[in-house]
Write a protein that holds these residues in place. Structure first.
Motif, PDB file in Angstrom:
ATOM      1  N   SER A  40       0.947  -1.150   0.058  1.00  0.00           N
ATOM      2  CA  SER A  40       0.079   0.082  -0.068  1.00  0.00           C
ATOM      3  C   SER A  40       0.649   1.103  -0.111  1.00  0.00           C
ATOM      4  O   SER A  40       0.445   2.322  -0.129  1.00  0.00           O
ATOM      5  N   CYS A  41       2.069   1.199   0.105  1.00  0.00           N
ATOM      6  CA  CYS A  41       2.923   2.195   0.134  1.00  0.00           C
ATOM      7  C   CYS A  41       3.366   2.762  -1.416  1.00  0.00           C
ATOM      8  O   CYS A  41       3.908   2.012  -2.186  1.00  0.00           O
ATOM      9  N   GLY A  42       3.082   4.144  -1.429  1.00  0.00           N
ATOM     10  CA  GLY A  42       3.371   4.535  -2.827  1.00  0.00           C
ATOM     11  C   GLY A  42       4.773   5.540  -2.756  1.00  0.00           C
ATOM     12  O   GLY A  42       5.382   5.606  -3.827  1.00  0.00           O
ATOM     13  N   CYS A  43       5.316   5.857  -1.608  1.00  0.00           N
ATOM     14  CA  CYS A  43       6.260   6.810  -1.420  1.00  0.00           C
ATOM     15  C   CYS A  43       7.588   5.746  -1.634  1.00  0.00           C
ATOM     16  O   CYS A  43       8.694   6.294  -2.123  1.00  0.00           O
ATOM     17  N   CYS A  44       7.411   4.568  -1.644  1.00  0.00           N
ATOM     18  CA  CYS A  44       8.621   3.750  -1.912  1.00  0.00           C
ATOM     19  C   CYS A  44       9.107   3.876  -3.448  1.00  0.00           C
ATOM     20  O   CYS A  44      10.191   3.604  -3.683  1.00  0.00           O
ATOM     21  N   GLU A  45       7.986   3.916  -4.150  1.00  0.00           N
ATOM     22  CA  GLU A  45       8.187   4.028  -5.654  1.00  0.00           C
ATOM     23  C   GLU A  45       8.775   4.975  -5.931  1.00  0.00           C
ATOM     24  O   GLU A  45       9.760   5.218  -6.777  1.00  0.00           O
ATOM     25  N   ALA A  46       8.485   6.194  -5.190  1.00  0.00           N
ATOM     26  CA  ALA A  46       9.258   7.833  -5.731  1.00  0.00           C
ATOM     27  C   ALA A  46      10.798   7.322  -5.119  1.00  0.00           C
ATOM     28  O   ALA A  46      11.530   7.931  -5.911  1.00  0.00           O
ATOM     29  N   TRP A  47      11.070   6.818  -4.120  1.00  0.00           N
ATOM     30  CA  TRP A  47      12.428   6.755  -3.540  1.00  0.00           C
ATOM     31  C   TRP A  47      13.272   5.949  -4.328  1.00  0.00           C
ATOM     32  O   TRP A  47      14.168   6.139  -4.647  1.00  0.00           O
ATOM     33  N   VAL A  48      12.669   4.698  -4.905  1.00  0.00           N
ATOM     34  CA  VAL A  48      13.190   3.991  -5.940  1.00  0.00           C
ATOM     35  C   VAL A  48      13.665   4.652  -7.126  1.00  0.00           C
ATOM     36  O   VAL A  48      14.642   4.612  -7.782  1.00  0.00           O
ATOM     37  N   ALA A  49      12.677   5.423  -7.658  1.00  0.00           N
ATOM     38  CA  ALA A  49      13.037   6.512  -8.708  1.00  0.00           C
ATOM     39  C   ALA A  49      14.094   7.255  -8.653  1.00  0.00           C
ATOM     40  O   ALA A  49      14.906   7.359  -9.459  1.00  0.00           O
ATOM     41  N   HIS A  50      14.137   7.771  -7.413  1.00  0.00           N
ATOM     42  CA  HIS A  50      15.401   8.644  -6.920  1.00  0.00           C
ATOM     43  C   HIS A  50      16.876   7.870  -6.954  1.00  0.00           C
ATOM     44  O   HIS A  50      17.610   8.176  -7.535  1.00  0.00           O
ATOM     45  N   VAL A  51      16.735   6.697  -6.575  1.00  0.00           N
ATOM     46  CA  VAL A  51      18.040   5.832  -6.614  1.00  0.00           C
ATOM     47  C   VAL A  51      18.411   5.339  -7.886  1.00  0.00           C
ATOM     48  O   VAL A  51      19.355   5.513  -8.228  1.00  0.00           O
ATOM     49  N   LYS A  52      17.335   4.997  -8.592  1.00  0.00           N
ATOM     50  CA  LYS A  52      17.511   4.735 -10.067  1.00  0.00           C
ATOM     51  C   LYS A  52      18.182   6.170 -10.695  1.00  0.00           C
ATOM     52  O   LYS A  52      19.022   6.115 -11.832  1.00  0.00           O
ATOM     53  N   ARG A  53      17.550   7.097 -10.724  1.00  0.00           N
ATOM     54  CA  ARG A  53      18.354   8.515 -11.539  1.00  0.00           C
ATOM     55  C   ARG A  53      19.624   8.669 -11.103  1.00  0.00           C
ATOM     56  O   ARG A  53      20.266   9.183 -11.627  1.00  0.00           O
ATOM     57  N   ALA A  54      20.055   8.064  -9.891  1.00  0.00           N
ATOM     58  CA  ALA A  54      21.328   8.330  -9.267  1.00  0.00           C
ATOM     59  C   ALA A  54      22.300   7.146  -9.917  1.00  0.00           C
ATOM     60  O   ALA A  54      23.432   7.080  -9.638  1.00  0.00           O
ATOM     61  N   GLY A  55      21.689   6.286 -10.869  1.00  0.00           N
ATOM     62  CA  GLY A  55      22.475   5.158 -11.182  1.00  0.00           C
ATOM     63  C   GLY A  55      22.594   3.804 -10.925  1.00  0.00           C
ATOM     64  O   GLY A  55      23.180   3.109 -11.193  1.00  0.00           O
ATOM     65  N   TYR A  56      21.674   3.616  -9.536  1.00  0.00           N
ATOM     66  CA  TYR A  56      21.392   2.259  -9.103  1.00  0.00           C
ATOM     67  C   TYR A  56      20.328   1.441  -9.801  1.00  0.00           C
ATOM     68  O   TYR A  56      19.361   1.928 -10.209  1.00  0.00           O
ATOM     69  N   GLU A  57      20.618   0.461  -9.763  1.00  0.00           N
ATOM     70  CA  GLU A  57      19.601  -0.923 -10.107  1.00  0.00           C
ATOM     71  C   GLU A  57      18.856  -1.026  -8.996  1.00  0.00           C
ATOM     72  O   GLU A  57      19.475  -1.433  -8.081  1.00  0.00           O
ATOM     73  N   ALA A  58      17.391  -1.000  -9.198  1.00  0.00           N
ATOM     74  CA  ALA A  58      16.785  -1.646  -8.113  1.00  0.00           C
ATOM     75  C   ALA A  58      15.640  -2.154  -8.310  1.00  0.00           C
ATOM     76  O   ALA A  58      14.891  -2.239  -9.077  1.00  0.00           O
ATOM     77  N   ARG A  59      15.326  -3.519  -7.627  1.00  0.00           N
ATOM     78  CA  ARG A  59      14.028  -4.433  -7.781  1.00  0.00           C
ATOM     79  C   ARG A  59      13.528  -4.501  -6.526  1.00  0.00           C
ATOM     80  O   ARG A  59      13.822  -4.371  -5.315  1.00  0.00           O
ATOM     81  N   ILE A  60      12.316  -4.115  -7.003  1.00  0.00           N
ATOM     82  CA  ILE A  60      11.205  -3.970  -5.903  1.00  0.00           C
ATOM     83  C   ILE A  60      10.390  -5.497  -5.622  1.00  0.00           C
ATOM     84  O   ILE A  60      10.028  -6.002  -6.575  1.00  0.00           O
ATOM     85  N   GLU A  61      10.313  -5.540  -4.332  1.00  0.00           N
ATOM     86  CA  GLU A  61       9.751  -6.918  -3.784  1.00  0.00           C
ATOM     87  C   GLU A  61       8.537  -6.305  -2.733  1.00  0.00           C
ATOM     88  O   GLU A  61       8.955  -5.877  -1.906  1.00  0.00           O
ATOM     89  N   VAL A  62       7.378  -6.684  -3.272  1.00  0.00           N
ATOM     90  CA  VAL A  62       6.286  -6.331  -2.349  1.00  0.00           C
ATOM     91  C   VAL A  62       6.067  -7.400  -1.188  1.00  0.00           C
ATOM     92  O   VAL A  62       6.086  -8.451  -1.964  1.00  0.00           O
ATOM     93  N   SER A  63       5.977  -7.009  -0.089  1.00  0.00           N
ATOM     94  CA  SER A  63       5.660  -8.085   0.905  1.00  0.00           C
ATOM     95  C   SER A  63       4.379  -7.616   1.620  1.00  0.00           C
ATOM     96  O   SER A  63       4.365  -6.513   2.318  1.00  0.00           O
ATOM     97  N   ALA A  64       3.473  -8.561   2.152  1.00  0.00           N
ATOM     98  CA  ALA A  64       2.420  -8.116   2.722  1.00  0.00           C
ATOM     99  C   ALA A  64       2.563  -7.866   4.319  1.00  0.00           C
ATOM    100  O   ALA A  64       1.885  -7.575   5.194  1.00  0.00           O
TER     101      ALA A  64
END
Length: 159
Positions: A40-64
């Motif tokens: 249910s978290c949306g800001c996590c996607e925004a943080w991942v976009a931030h680290v990707k813009r900095a050149g990091y590869e990030a894979r998201i795993e959703v956990s209930a």
């Protein structure tokens, strides 16, 4: 056979390109992140976009059950935030700026990870138009419960 003039032109071109290559190479060598987040978290996607813009590869795993993930990984309850990333043997909890992750990986301190507790307004991924950034600290934590300030943003993050 290559002529003297052509050789000098190539060497000169390499000398000009070397500084640019030196700044690109570390970004290309950055390790990938595994980011655990609540569905249910949306800001996590925004943080991942931030680290990707900095050149990091990030894979998201959703956990209930994100709390169980945090507990298994060893995130101190007092430092919990909305998402937890694993990167090159370290944990990154919450809205830690990418520049601080880069510093962590360069310095390689003997800690378990870094955390920005809570969700400070204005931290990476928590930018809110019309709201002033809140001050926050990035806390280093070890596996034995020790904590210290790793970075201080007394005026908030200005990215």
């Amino acid at each position: 056979m290559i002529g003297r003039r052509r050789f000098l032109t190539l060497v000169g071109g390499l000398a000009v390109a070397a500084p640019a290559l030196a700044t690109i190479a570390p970004a290309l060598a950055r390790p990938a992140m595994r980011v655990h987040r609540d569905p249910s978290c949306g800001c996590c996607e925004a943080w991942v976009a931030h680290v990707k813009r900095a050149g990091y590869e990030a894979r998201i795993e959703v956990s209930a059950d994100i709390d169980a993930v945090k507990s298994r990984l060893g995130v101190p309850e007092a430092l919990a935030s909305c998402h937890t990333a694993e990167i090159d043997g370290y944990l990154v909890e919450g809205h830690v700026p990418a520049e601080i992750v880069t510093r962590l990986l360069a310095e390689r301190p003997a800690i378990r990870g870094l955390a920005v507790p809570g969700m400070p307004i204005g931290s990476p991924g928590m930018e809110t138009p019309g709201m002033a950034p809140e001050p926050f600290r990035v806390i280093a934590f070890s596996g034995d419960g020790r904590m210290s300030v790793f970075a201080d943003f007394p005026h908030g993050w200005i990215g």
